[in-house]
Each structure stands twice: as structure tokens, then as C-alpha cells.
Design an enzyme around this catalytic site. Structure first.
Site, mmCIF file in Angstrom:
data_model
loop_
_atom_site.group_PDB
_atom_site.id
_atom_site.type_symbol
_atom_site.label_atom_id
_atom_site.label_comp_id
_atom_site.label_asym_id
_atom_site.label_seq_id
_atom_site.Cartn_x
_atom_site.Cartn_y
_atom_site.Cartn_z
ATOM 1 N N GLU A 75 0.832 -1.211 0.000
ATOM 2 C CA GLU A 75 0.000 0.000 0.000
ATOM 3 C C GLU A 75 0.866 1.259 0.000
ATOM 4 O O GLU A 75 1.750 1.420 0.831
ATOM 5 C CB GLU A 75 -0.934 0.007 1.225
ATOM 6 C CG GLU A 75 -1.879 -1.186 1.295
ATOM 7 C CD GLU A 75 -2.890 -1.223 0.150
ATOM 8 O OE1 GLU A 75 -2.997 -0.238 -0.594
ATOM 9 O OE2 GLU A 75 -3.564 -2.261 0.001
ATOM 10 N N ARG A 129 -18.304 -0.527 5.217
ATOM 11 C CA ARG A 129 -19.400 -1.261 4.556
ATOM 12 C C ARG A 129 -20.039 -2.236 5.542
ATOM 13 O O ARG A 129 -21.223 -2.520 5.486
ATOM 14 C CB ARG A 129 -18.793 -2.009 3.364
ATOM 15 C CG ARG A 129 -19.747 -2.608 2.376
ATOM 16 C CD ARG A 129 -18.973 -3.262 1.210
ATOM 17 N NE ARG A 129 -17.808 -4.030 1.645
ATOM 18 C CZ ARG A 129 -17.854 -5.285 2.107
ATOM 19 N NH1 ARG A 129 -18.988 -5.928 2.201
ATOM 20 N NH2 ARG A 129 -16.740 -5.908 2.474
ATOM 21 N N CYS A 146 -8.047 -1.307 8.015
ATOM 22 C CA CYS A 146 -6.643 -1.369 7.578
ATOM 23 C C CYS A 146 -6.141 0.019 7.196
ATOM 24 O O CYS A 146 -5.055 0.441 7.591
ATOM 25 C CB CYS A 146 -6.487 -2.330 6.392
ATOM 26 S SG CYS A 146 -6.728 -4.052 6.881
ATOM 27 N N HIS A 190 -1.377 -5.600 2.171
ATOM 28 C CA HIS A 190 -2.570 -6.450 2.168
ATOM 29 C C HIS A 190 -2.203 -7.798 1.562
ATOM 30 O O HIS A 190 -1.494 -7.851 0.545
ATOM 31 C CB HIS A 190 -3.690 -5.821 1.328
ATOM 32 C CG HIS A 190 -4.660 -5.010 2.119
ATOM 33 N ND1 HIS A 190 -4.840 -3.658 1.920
ATOM 34 C CD2 HIS A 190 -5.530 -5.373 3.119
ATOM 35 C CE1 HIS A 190 -5.769 -3.217 2.756
ATOM 36 N NE2 HIS A 190 -6.211 -4.237 3.494
HETATM 37 N N1 PCA Z 1 -8.692 -6.434 6.522
HETATM 38 C C1 PCA Z 1 -9.584 -5.314 6.713
HETATM 39 C C2 PCA Z 1 -9.535 -5.010 8.186
HETATM 40 C C3 PCA Z 1 -8.852 -6.166 8.822
HETATM 41 C C4 PCA Z 1 -8.295 -6.941 7.705
HETATM 42 O O1 PCA Z 1 -7.555 -7.921 7.828
HETATM 43 C C5 PCA Z 1 -9.284 -4.126 5.795
HETATM 44 O O2 PCA Z 1 -8.765 -4.347 4.688
HETATM 45 O O3 PCA Z 1 -9.574 -2.989 6.147
#
Ligand code: PCA
Length: 209
Positions: free
Chosen positions: A79, A89, A142, A164
Site C-alpha cells: 500500500e 461497509r 486497515c 494487504h
Molecule cells: N482487513 C480489513 C480489516 C482487517 C483486515 O484484515 C481491511 O482491509 O480494512
């Protein structure tokens, strides 16, 4: 050894597991010259960020790498940006469902990651793991964590960033793109390895230097 704070998230949204947590557990306690200080964070707006910030200060980590699950994404996503926006959501694990609210009222619209994101992408690619540079960490917990850490550690020598990870083959989610756990672990290890060789001092390694 240098300390790297590595975080992952608890399961959320009714899932029994979270890929980021499985990857955190499978990683060794040290990668290269980094001691990995591992922490699991709740999927809760604000709380996760407060815990991560406190933990980074407590263990004196100069590098913070957060992991989260991005269901539906086929590759690791390094990211590049945290946005000052909450727009959930689904409720977080404490029942909060913020819509169109800032992470930090009055804060800048966005911060760039202070990790060398392009070098991380190259390192993960070099380990033959699917990866892309992502310009959106979403508008859920996140992103909340990434933006909050970048805000808290602005103008310091603490670097922070987020990867991610896709769902894992072991999660048995029909129709959802997924990767074997060992592939994702190899990719995250390669990313951490790349952090070792980048320079320690900020001003941050960003897009403009
Ligand atoms: N993914 C979510 C929150 C916790 C996670 O593992 C996100 O992408 O915001």
C-alpha cells in the site's frame, strides 16, 4: 538486532480466520537483522491504531509493517497511501460503522507510506510471489491503521507501511482468489528483507526524492 513491529488482524466480518494472522504466526521471529515484534490487533476503528502506536513506542521499533487481509485481491498489495477517511461497509468487531468521517479530524487528506514501496514490490517479485503496488488501502480498519500510524509518526524517524495479503488456499473460500500460505510468507519475508537494505534515516523514502 533492530526491532520491526509486525502486526496482523483478528478475523472479522463473520470469518473464522484472517490470512494476515496466519501469515504472522508462520513467520519466524527474526528475518535478516530484524527481530520481529509480532502483535495481533483487533479489527476496531481507532483502537487498532492506538495499540499499534503504543506498541511501536514501547518496543522502540523504527520500522512498522502492518498486514491485513484483502479478500478478492489475487496478489500481495504493497500500500502506497493512507487516506483520511472512514467509510465502513460492514461493522467493525466493536460494532462501529462509521460513514464519511475522517480518521483524524483536521488531518491532511492522505499520507504516503514511509516505507520504500517500490523496492518492496521488486523484492516480493524477486521471490516469485504475485504482488502489486496499490494506491488504495480501502476505507476500513486497515486504512485507518495505516493513516493513523503515518500521522502519529510524521516528522519522526519511525517508518510505517502496510501490505494487504490475499486469502489463503487453506481458508477454503470457493470462488475467491487465494495463494498458498507458504507463498505469502515467502513474499512478506522478502519485503522485510528489502527493508533491511534501505537507509535508516528519514526524511522518508517517498515518491519525490
Ligand atoms: N482487513 C480489513 C480489516 C482487517 C483486515 O484484515 C481491511 O482491509 O480494512
Amino acid at each position: 538486532m533492530k526491532t520491526l513491529l509486525l502486526t496482523a488482524f483478528e478475523p472479522f466480518g463473520g470469518d473464522a480466520r484472517n490470512a494476515s494472522l496466519e501469515v504472522l504466526r508462520a513467520l519466524p521471529d527474526a528475518v535478516g537483522s530484524f527481530r520481529l515484534h509480532k502483535r495481533v490487533l483487533p479489527v476496531e476503528f481507532g483502537t487498532a491504531a492506538r495499540m499499534a502506536e503504543a506498541e511501536a513506542r514501547a518496543c522502540d521499533a523504527r520500522t512498522v509493517l502492518c498486514l491485513g487481509q484483502a479478500e478478492g485481491r489475487p496478489s500481495l498489495s504493497v500500500e502506497a497511501v493512507g487516506l483520511n477517511l472512514r467509510d465502513a461497509r460492514i461493522p467493525d468487531n466493536a460494532g462501529a460503522l462509521p460513514k464519511d468521517t475522517p480518521v483524524i479530524p483536521g488531518g491532511p487528506a492522505a499520507y504516503f507510506s514511509t516505507l520504500p514501496v517500490k523496492a518492496l514490490v521488486e523484492a516480493v517479485k524477486g521471490a516469485s510471489v504475485p504482488v502489486s503496488l496499490s494506491y488504495s488501502a480501502g476505507v476500513y480498519v486497515c486504512n485507518d491503521l495505516l493513516y493513523s500510524l503515518l500521522h502519529a509518526f510524521r516528522d519522526t524517524d519511525v517508518r510505517a507501511g502496510f501490505i494487504h495479503v490475499p486469502c489463503l488456499t487453506t481458508q477454503a473460500k470457493p470462488g475467491v482468489p487465494c495463494l498458498p500460505p507458504e507463498t505469502v510468507v515467502r513474499g512478506v519475508s522478502a519485503a522485510i528483507g528489502a527493508l533491511e537494505s534501505c537507509r535508516d534515516a528519514l526524511p522518508a523514502i517517498g515518491f519525490f526524492d
